[in-house]
Design a protein around this motif. Structure first.
Motif, mmCIF file in Angstrom:
data_model
loop_
_atom_site.group_PDB
_atom_site.id
_atom_site.type_symbol
_atom_site.label_atom_id
_atom_site.label_comp_id
_atom_site.label_asym_id
_atom_site.label_seq_id
_atom_site.Cartn_x
_atom_site.Cartn_y
_atom_site.Cartn_z
ATOM 1 N N ARG A 98 12.607 -4.857 2.936
ATOM 2 C CA ARG A 98 11.317 -5.525 3.155
ATOM 3 C C ARG A 98 10.610 -5.952 1.874
ATOM 4 O O ARG A 98 9.942 -6.978 1.849
ATOM 5 N N ASN A 126 7.263 -3.293 9.241
ATOM 6 C CA ASN A 126 6.919 -2.066 9.951
ATOM 7 C C ASN A 126 5.979 -2.391 11.112
ATOM 8 O O ASN A 126 5.177 -3.327 11.038
ATOM 9 N N GLN A 154 -0.966 6.278 16.009
ATOM 10 C CA GLN A 154 0.374 5.785 16.313
ATOM 11 C C GLN A 154 1.093 6.628 17.367
ATOM 12 O O GLN A 154 1.137 7.856 17.291
ATOM 13 N N ALA A 159 8.620 7.130 16.615
ATOM 14 C CA ALA A 159 9.689 7.979 16.073
ATOM 15 C C ALA A 159 10.924 7.942 16.981
ATOM 16 O O ALA A 159 11.795 8.805 16.884
ATOM 17 N N GLU A 208 4.386 5.517 5.330
ATOM 18 C CA GLU A 208 3.843 4.623 6.362
ATOM 19 C C GLU A 208 2.583 3.927 5.840
ATOM 20 O O GLU A 208 2.365 2.738 6.089
ATOM 21 N N LYS A 211 3.634 1.336 3.371
ATOM 22 C CA LYS A 211 4.202 0.170 4.071
ATOM 23 C C LYS A 211 3.086 -0.768 4.495
ATOM 24 O O LYS A 211 3.177 -1.986 4.336
#
Ligand code: 11C
Length: 335
Positions: A98, A126, A154, A159, A208, A211
């Motif tokens: 990415r 993501n 989230q 996951a 995360e 990202k």
């Protein structure tokens, strides 16, 4: 024209959704090749009423393939190059490529033109990043964003299937008064919140969170945009939610923002507080759009807004976005 499509990681949560979305959107699939690791090779899956046997992902699995959709995970680093060498365009849902300057990172509502400079691999961002970028882009065009503060809520399916199983089992265990044994998440997720997604990195932020910061800057072509994030796992099966606070260069009222967002591609506004209407993960799942509500001015600063943004992270956050990228490739003659 039809395109030969391979799905790598077909048996996982994203793989399943890729198949569903391909069928729903009537994607011009010629040959379909479903691939997975040794563990799943030989099993079967259905697509449009036909049974397909899952093949093993290896260097030779991509002969004759035009589009290789990688669902995520380590297969991307291992086999994306082989797919490109075989002549396929790879649309990759892992985080491996990415931030590579040679790889476009694309959200079709935001930066479709970036597919034009692909060299064989296009990265799918993501999930929480995609959802935020769809909401930010039209507002950035309207009033120039200065700073973003985002907190996420989230879902466990971020996951994978195992996250869903863990929430279900733990919920039962807690209700029966039994002990819980977290394996997917670092702590019990039933009746809890965990402010920790992926590994801890620089500055004590999680991967995360990084990202969301780095990928958003790349997608918006704003390498210096001030963004800060806190990402939290919540006991919800599906759809990620985000509380987004934005500071702008120019004043934008809540009404103006609603107008801009109402016209934005891929966005549905649900914002009727009189009737208690706002987006919620229970009702946004299995949908492709990004839902935005609670649109209001940040009264603590001169030029700011608060938004509540929710979307199905397996759909718009992964499978739908990947297939939209394939559609853009075809529309723009880049395949
Ligand atoms: C989660 N966002 O919800 C993660 C999953 O970089 O594609 C997606 C990981 C990624 O846990």
């Amino acid at each position: 024209k039809k395109y030969n499509v391979a799905i790598v990681g077909a048996t996982g949560a994203v793989g399943h959704e890729l198949l569903k979305v391909l069928a729903e959107r009537n994607f011009p699939v010629g040959e379909l090749r479903l691939l997975a690791s040794q563990r799943s090779a030989g099993k079967t899956m259905e697509y449009q009423g036909k049974e397909y046997t899952i093949g093993l992902t290896d260097e030779n699995a991509f002969d004759g393939i035009d589009i290789a959709l990688f669902a995520g995970g380590s297969a991307s680093t291992e086999f994306a190059d082989a797919a490109v060498k075989a002549g396929a365009v790879v649309i990759d849902n892992s985080s491996a490529f990415r931030l590579d300057p040679d790889v476009p990172l694309v959200v079709p509502e935001v930066n479709p033109e970036d597919v034009d400079w692909h060299k064989g691999i296009i990265a799918n961002p993501n999930c929480s990043t995609i959802i935020m970028a769809v909401a930010l882009k039209p507002l950035h065009d309207a009033a120039r964003i200065k700073r973003v503060v985002v907190s996420t809520y989230q879902a466990v399916s971020g996951a994978g299937k195992e996250g869903i199983t863990e929430l279900t089992e733990q919920t039962g265990q807690v209700l029966r008064g039994e002990a819980v044994n977290p394996t997917v998440f670092a702590h019990p997720i039933a009746f809890n919140l965990i402010p920790h997604i992926d590994v801890f990195q620089e500055g004590d932020y999680t991967k995360e969170e990084w990202k969301m910061i780095k990928e958003t800057r790349k997608i918006l072509h704003e390498p210096d945009m001030a963004i800060t994030a806190t990402t939290v796992r919540v006991p919800v099966y599906r759809s990620h939610s985000e509380s987004i606070n934005i500071e702008f260069d120019q004043k934008i009222s809540a009404d103006e923002a609603k107008k801009v967002l109402a016209e934005a591609p891929g966005v549905i506004i649900i914002d009727d507080i009189q009737n208690k209407q706002y987006p919620m993960p229970l009702y946004t799942s299995d949908k492709d759009e990004v839902f935005i509500g609670r649109i209001r001015e940040d009264l603590s600063i001169e030029k700011g807004l608060n938004l509540w943004v929710v979307a199905d992270q397996i759909r718009k956050g992964a499978a739908t976005n990947a297939i939209q990228i394939a559609e853009v490739l075809i529309q723009r003659n880049r395949i």
